[in-house]
Design an enzyme around this catalytic site. Structure first.
Site, PDB file in Angstrom:
ATOM      1  N   LEU A 211       0.828  -1.148   0.068  1.00  0.00           N
ATOM      2  CA  LEU A 211       0.089   0.030   0.079  1.00  0.00           C
ATOM      3  C   LEU A 211       0.971   1.162  -0.128  1.00  0.00           C
ATOM      4  CD1 LEU A 211      -2.877  -0.804   2.483  1.00  0.00           C
ATOM      5  CD2 LEU A 211      -3.036  -0.550  -0.078  1.00  0.00           C
ATOM      6  N   GLY A 212       2.136   1.161   0.192  1.00  0.00           N
ATOM      7  CA  GLY A 212       3.102   2.323   0.385  1.00  0.00           C
ATOM      8  C   GLY A 212       4.088   1.934   1.349  1.00  0.00           C
TER       9      GLY A 212
ATOM     10  N   GLY B  73      10.862   5.837   4.771  1.00  0.00           N
ATOM     11  CA  GLY B  73      12.303   5.352   5.013  1.00  0.00           C
ATOM     12  C   GLY B  73      12.379   4.413   6.350  1.00  0.00           C
ATOM     13  N   MET B  74      11.150   4.337   6.972  1.00  0.00           N
ATOM     14  CA  MET B  74      11.312   3.551   8.290  1.00  0.00           C
ATOM     15  C   MET B  74      10.504   2.131   8.178  1.00  0.00           C
ATOM     16  SD  MET B  74      11.544   6.557  11.447  1.00  0.00           S
ATOM     17  CE  MET B  74      12.954   7.596  11.214  1.00  0.00           C
ATOM     18  N   GLY B  75       9.673   2.037   7.591  1.00  0.00           N
ATOM     19  CA  GLY B  75       8.669   0.817   7.166  1.00  0.00           C
ATOM     20  C   GLY B  75       7.871   1.059   5.827  1.00  0.00           C
TER      21      GLY B  75
ATOM     22  N   ASP C 103       1.008  14.732  13.264  1.00  0.00           N
ATOM     23  CA  ASP C 103       1.361  14.778  11.983  1.00  0.00           C
ATOM     24  C   ASP C 103       0.038  14.600  11.314  1.00  0.00           C
ATOM     25  OD1 ASP C 103       3.050  14.410   9.977  1.00  0.00           O
ATOM     26  OD2 ASP C 103       3.379  12.316  10.098  1.00  0.00           O
TER      27      ASP C 103
END
Length: 567
Positions: free
Chosen positions: A49-50, A53-55, A173
């Protein structure tokens, strides 16, 4: 945009056939790559799904799904890259995200289904899949949205922020890509940098967490943030929805942050909002006030938008996409044998039982016995010095196998040498003893290990004949007494081993697992027994169990209740 990996860019794995190219396009997903896992926790991985940088974020379904299933059965699984999962500080941050999602109970946030850290060192969290598209994608595809739609967004996001603030969480966020437009409204997702008011900050001096263009002045300046910070971010999100532009412009991170802290919102952006709806421009302007004390609270946003929210149906293009994704259905394909073993391994975190360990080690025990027996024969031949004339020299592989098959199941493999005796007497004797196979030629369960680590399922006979081709009694070790384990009958319940939320009204293998464990623990699940139907009897007993174990008494079997049931 999903991150690219130079090691697997463009290297698609062979298609499984479960999701076609049309399915992927409709669901807004991408094909899996060779580096992607087949399963995560109790979920079968279907597509990407996308990522960042971290997962990565995967589309999946429950591994035990059979036949046809609908979009509501899909899950979104967030996986943290292994190098970050091994970092204690980052793991604490991820655990805080999981706890934040668990604590938020509202109509406009994603529902947490489970989380874990499996044997492949995958740190993951699963939420319900929202069959819609992000606000960022909607604006990109359709341009700015009509004012009535933005009023509806403001009302629903305000409700979500109210629910988040009620449990002491600051999202930190909020941005267009973290707002999903679904069939039942907007939902806020991704609590990756959320902050709880009752927890110490895990950030370091000078480190900014969040997306610069949507930060509040206090967040951009590194000061403490509260719910008012999320309200400021809401003002920026609404401005983008109406005009397609962020109120503090674009440029380098430093430039954007400087404008957020010291400059007013772009006059052109606010004027563009006012051209659509002056009242909406006034609300957005209040949200973007530099002074946090003058911003409205989430509840005030909800009240200010209430009379406008009913008029804002999704534009046709967005509504059609949402309806198509919500109405999607697929068919679960049979998992290949090796893949099925992988899924079972990943969804069964507990250690194998003694009888299972015996079954797994029996082939190794047989192989080791044959090797020791043949090696022992070679020692005997070399030590005798008279070639094939000695009886031991006649030992063949079949004889060695027979020796292994008739040895005492309690004795570890041993080698015994004798001193040279009179002429004609054997100068070396090798005794091989290994666990004997139980249950005849059918290969039944074996409860022993090489080295005497286990015990057979049944006591051995009082005496056994010595292995052939030996002239002295074998040297044996006394057998270990049978191990005693506490009686835990619920461990025999093997319908399901994950932690997916299981609630009243469901009918599946998860419910059977709950019922089986409760029944084994002495709870009365009703006359129907373990039928997989989460009815009133099961609901009542789940609440009784939760009360006894000091859990939240809601009748829902979530991560904590699963752990207590199996504890």
């Amino acid at each position: 945009m999903p991150e690219t990996n130079p090691n697997d860019s463009g290297a698609g794995r062979p298609a499984t056939g479960e999701l076609s190219a049309d399915d992927l396009a409709l669901l807004g997903a991408e094909p899996l790559r060779r580096s992607d896992p087949d399963a995560i926790g109790p979920y079968r991985v279907l597509a990407r799904l996308g990522g960042g940088g971290m997962g990565r974020l995967y589309l999946g379904r429950e591994a035990d799904t059979e036949g046809a299933y609908a979009a509501r059965s899909l899950v979104a699984v967030k996986v943290i890259r292994s190098e970050y999962a091994e970092d204690e500080r980052f793991r604490r941050r991820f655990e805080r995200e999981v706890e934040a999602v668990r604590r938020v109970h509202g109509a406009y946030t994603a529902e947490l289904l489970g989380s874990g850290y499996d044997r492949d060192e995958l740190l993951w969290m699963a939420t319900a899949y929202v069959p819609g598209l992000s606000l960022a994608d909607a604006v990109m595809a359709c341009g700015s949205l009509p004012a009535p739609v933005v009023w509806r967004l403001a009302h629903q996001i305000g409700q979500a922020l109210t629910a988040i603030a009620a449990v002491g969480i600051v999202h930190r966020d909020l941005k267009p890509s973290n707002v999903l437009l679904g069939p039942d409204g907007a939902r806020i997702i991704d609590f990756g940098v959320a902050h709880t008011t009752d927890a110490s900050s895990l950030t370091m001096t000078g480190q900014h967490l969040g997306t610069p263009a949507f930060m509040s002045p206090e967040q951009a300046d590194g000061r403490d943030v509260g719910t008012a910070s999320d309200v400021f971010s809401l003002g920026s999100v609404l401005a983008v929805a109406v005009t397609g532009s962020a109120p503090f412009g674009e440029g380098t991170t430093g430039d954007v942050i400087h404008r957020i802290i010291y400059a007013p919102p772009s006059p052109q952006v606010l004027a563009g909002v006012a051209d659509r709806d002056e009242d909406l421009a006034e609300l957005i302007g209040r949200c973007l006030d530099k002074d946090r004390e003058r911003r409205p609270s989430p509840l005030e946003v909800v009240e200010a938008t209430r009379t406008h929210a009913a008029d804002g149906g999704w534009p046709a293009a967005i509504g059609d996409t949402i309806a198509s994704r919500a109405g999607w259905s697929g068919t679960a394909l049979a998992v290949q044998p090796m893949d099925q073993l992988t899924i079972l391994r990943r969804t069964k975190p507990e250690e194998p039982r003694e009888d299972e360990r015996g079954r797994r080690r029996w082939p190794l025990a047989v192989a080791a016995a044959v090797v020791v027996a043949v090696a022992g024969t070679a020692v005997a031949l070399g030590a005798s010095g008279d070639g094939g004339s000695h009886p031991a020299a006649a030992a063949s592989p079949s004889a060695a196998a027979h020796t292994a098959g008739t040895a005492s199941p309690h004795v570890a493999p041993t080698a015994t040498r004798t001193r040279p005796g009179p002429k004609g007497a054997p100068t070396a004797v090798v005794t091989v003893t290994v666990p004997a196979q139980q249950g005849g030629a059918s290969g039944g369960d074996v409860g022993g290990d090489i080295g005497g680590g286990g015990v057979p399922a049944q006591p051995p006979p009082a005496s056994r004949p010595a292995p052939p081709h030996t002239t002295s009694a074998p040297t044996t070790k006394p057998a270990r007494p049978p191990a005693t384990t506490p009686s835990e009958p619920w461990k025999s319940c093997t319908y399901y081993s994950g932690t997916t939320l299981t609630v009243y009204g469901q009918k599946n293998s998860r419910v059977k697992e709950v019922q089986c464990i409760l029944k084994a623990r002495g709870y009365n699940i009703g006359p129907a027994g373990v039928d997989g139907d989460f009815g009133s009897d099961t609901f009542t007993e789940v609440k009784r169990f939760q009360s006894k174990h000091h859990l939240t008494v809601d009748g829902e079997v979530g991560v904590k209740t699963w752990a207590a049931l199996r504890g």
